[in-house]
Design a protein around this motif. Structure first.
Motif, mmCIF file in Angstrom:
data_model
loop_
_atom_site.group_PDB
_atom_site.id
_atom_site.type_symbol
_atom_site.label_atom_id
_atom_site.label_comp_id
_atom_site.label_asym_id
_atom_site.label_seq_id
_atom_site.Cartn_x
_atom_site.Cartn_y
_atom_site.Cartn_z
ATOM 1 N N GLN A 142 104.414 24.691 -12.542
ATOM 2 C CA GLN A 142 104.810 23.245 -13.003
ATOM 3 C C GLN A 142 103.377 22.310 -13.017
ATOM 4 O O GLN A 142 102.683 22.568 -11.854
ATOM 5 C CB GLN A 142 105.822 22.667 -12.083
ATOM 6 C CG GLN A 142 107.037 23.601 -12.034
ATOM 7 C CD GLN A 142 107.931 23.384 -13.155
ATOM 8 O OE1 GLN A 142 107.625 22.576 -14.035
ATOM 9 N NE2 GLN A 142 108.869 24.559 -13.454
ATOM 10 N N LEU A 143 103.117 21.566 -14.166
ATOM 11 C CA LEU A 143 102.036 20.933 -13.992
ATOM 12 C C LEU A 143 102.302 19.404 -14.423
ATOM 13 O O LEU A 143 102.986 19.192 -14.830
ATOM 14 C CB LEU A 143 101.070 21.503 -15.354
ATOM 15 C CG LEU A 143 99.995 22.340 -15.312
ATOM 16 C CD1 LEU A 143 100.731 23.818 -14.818
ATOM 17 C CD2 LEU A 143 99.459 22.641 -16.591
ATOM 18 N N ASP A 144 101.552 18.726 -13.536
ATOM 19 C CA ASP A 144 101.520 17.200 -13.471
ATOM 20 C C ASP A 144 100.110 16.944 -14.129
ATOM 21 O O ASP A 144 99.242 16.776 -13.472
ATOM 22 C CB ASP A 144 101.876 16.719 -12.137
ATOM 23 C CG ASP A 144 102.233 15.047 -12.352
ATOM 24 O OD1 ASP A 144 102.010 14.489 -13.439
ATOM 25 O OD2 ASP A 144 102.301 14.314 -11.356
ATOM 26 N N ILE A 145 100.315 16.331 -15.333
ATOM 27 C CA ILE A 145 98.853 16.107 -16.123
ATOM 28 C C ILE A 145 98.768 14.488 -16.146
ATOM 29 O O ILE A 145 99.482 13.753 -16.751
ATOM 30 C CB ILE A 145 98.695 16.658 -17.472
ATOM 31 C CG1 ILE A 145 99.029 18.329 -17.364
ATOM 32 C CG2 ILE A 145 97.540 16.232 -18.028
ATOM 33 C CD1 ILE A 145 98.804 19.094 -18.655
ATOM 34 N N ALA A 146 97.625 14.117 -15.602
ATOM 35 C CA ALA A 146 97.240 12.685 -15.482
ATOM 36 C C ALA A 146 96.728 12.182 -16.879
ATOM 37 O O ALA A 146 96.396 12.897 -17.803
ATOM 38 C CB ALA A 146 96.615 12.175 -14.448
ATOM 39 N N ALA A 147 96.742 10.778 -17.281
ATOM 40 C CA ALA A 147 96.189 10.327 -18.641
ATOM 41 C C ALA A 147 94.491 10.747 -18.753
ATOM 42 O O ALA A 147 94.260 10.735 -19.959
ATOM 43 C CB ALA A 147 96.443 8.879 -18.898
ATOM 44 N N ASP A 148 94.173 11.052 -17.583
ATOM 45 C CA ASP A 148 92.489 11.346 -17.731
ATOM 46 C C ASP A 148 92.251 12.675 -17.706
ATOM 47 O O ASP A 148 91.131 13.169 -17.815
ATOM 48 C CB ASP A 148 91.899 10.721 -16.679
ATOM 49 C CG ASP A 148 92.424 11.034 -15.435
ATOM 50 O OD1 ASP A 148 93.032 11.938 -15.362
ATOM 51 O OD2 ASP A 148 91.810 10.775 -14.160
#
Length: 452
Positions: A400-406
């Motif tokens: 499971q990936l949590d990708i930030a806007a940066d």
């Protein structure tokens, strides 16, 4: 003739050079209890913080490189850098640069200073250089203190980069130093904004708070799903773009753009402060800045500069939208997994395997979108596939990936447990969590989209 020559010599003797005025401003600046307290804090507190956190059972895993503070002393200065870019450096520039001109307004000493120095230009140069010197001293303290604290508490061990590859201690030291050097550019931009606020707003407390408010606004902007061109055009982007140094190959595009933008802002804001300072009427004690002057000489020119930098970055860079695309995510995740799989095999005393032999690939979806997924979010789900030599079956693991806007992402293992579940391994520095359980990565926003 004799009287004329004597008069010229007396006039030259009364002229105060920039060097002499600079020394005077340094003495005056460091006589302030606030600056002395900051110097003491910057040279002592980071070492104590890093040493204390490195010995705790729970680590700041939500901070970049925080999960590696048990494993290497080089993670400490990077955790400190992440905190400093968000909070400490804006505060330092506010206290030093944001008050260097306003303090004369509060004390009513402008006329005395002009009589002593006899040149507004030299006064501005001396104050700007003194502020820069103080800020550099504070930054050096943060670097030195956090590095010493980490090395003494944990040791000079290798550091795992953001794509899972291992950096030798010497390479880690060079990258840490380079990362701190890179954030000097946005620090100078905030310092220049502080100079401008100090000149334009006088004794108003808003001048002192301006760098902190600008930094806070940039942090909020980085949390929004803005186009990548707008993100890169902000003068504080280099505060987070240094993480590109810790991939192989290094992701230098966003970092170099961020540094260039920050330096342009630093020069522009300093020039505006200089021009505004020269136009000031020092014979009027009530002339200590105004809201109208701050808008016309500060806000509007900098807003125009932001529009120009956004247009230039949008034209010069290939990325569109958020820059986070399915193919880029899959490539970044597969690369990090392959590197960390080798590390896990080494810690489990299994036969060595290379990335080329593993041939790791990733297939990712975002929510219910299986094709063309893009953008930040915590609803990315990826399946990693790899091959081992002399083994016919294909290995798979879910993340499971949590990708930030940066572009930074956190990969959380979701099975099978024996591959990416939580269990302890015997690492060179002692028991450590399975490196494939949770790890950080970075999607290069400006990279070309892989084909196929």
């Amino acid at each position: 003739m004799t009287l004329t020559v004597t008069g010229h010599r007396a006039s030259a003797a009364r002229t105060v050079s920039v060097a002499r005025a600079y020394r005077f401003e340094l003495v005056k600046l460091f006589s302030s209890w606030r600056v002395r307290l900051l110097v003491l804090a910057c040279w002592i507190v980071p070492a104590l913080f890093v040493a204390a956190v490195s010995q705790q059972s729970s680590l700041p895993v939500d901070t970049l490189f925080g999960r590696w503070m048990h494993a290497t002393g080089w993670a400490g200065p990077l955790v400190t850098l992440g905190f400093s870019g968000a909070w400490a450096l804006p505060l330092l520039t506010s206290v030093v640069a944001g008050d260097v001109f306003a303090s004369e307004d509060r004390l009513g000493t402008w006329r005395h200073l002009l009589v002593a120095v006899r040149s507004p230009r030299r006064i501005f140069a001396a104050k700007a250089l003194a502020s820069l010197t103080a800020i550099l001293l504070l930054v050096v303290g943060l670097v030195a203190s956090s590095t010493v604290g980490g090395i003494v508490a944990v040791g000079n061990q290798p550091l795992v980069g953001l794509d899972g590859h291992t950096l030798a201690p010497s390479d880690a030291a060079g990258k840490v130093l380079l990362a701190w050097l890179c954030v000097l550019a946005p620090t100078l931009a905030l310092a220049a904004i502080g100079l401008l606020g100090s000149v334009a707003l006088g004794r108003s407390p808003m001048g002192l708070l301006l760098p902190v408010l600008v930094a806070l606004a940039m942090q909020l902007a980085q949390m929004l799903p803005l186009p990548v061109a707008v993100r890169l055009a902000l003068p504080g982007y280099a505060f987070i773009a240094w993480n590109g140094l810790f991939t192989d190959p290094a992701q230098l595009g966003p970092l170099l753009i961020g540094i260039a933008v920050a330096l342009v802002w630093a020069v522009t804001a300093t020039a505006l402060a200089y021009l505004l300072f020269l136009r000031r009427d020092f014979t009027n004690l009530n002339d200590d800045g105004s809201g109208r002057r701050a808008v016309t000489a500060g806000v509007l020119p900098l807003a125009g500069l932001l529009a120009v930098t956004v247009a230039v970055v949008a034209t010069a860079t290939p990325a569109t939208g958020s820059g986070i695309e399915q193919a880029k995510v899959q490539r970044s995740l597969a690369t990090a997994f392959a590197h960390l799989y080798r590390l896990q095999a080494e810690e489990l005393n299994r036969p060595a395997v290379t990335e080329a032999q593993l041939r790791a690939t990733a297939a990712c979806t975002k929510g219910s979108v299986a094709v063309g997924a893009h953008g930040p979010g915590n609803d990315w789900r990826c399946v990693i596939s790899w091959h081992l030599p002399d083994v016919q079956a294909t290995g798979t693991a879910v993340y499971q990936l949590d990708i930030a806007a940066d572009g930074r992402f956190v990969a959380d293992g979701d099975g099978p447990k024996e591959v990416n579940g939580y269990f302890l391994l015997r690492a060179p520095t002692g028991d450590a969590p399975n490196p494939l359980w949770q790890f950080d990565g970075n999607v290069e926003l400006l990279a070309a989209t892989p084909k196929g």
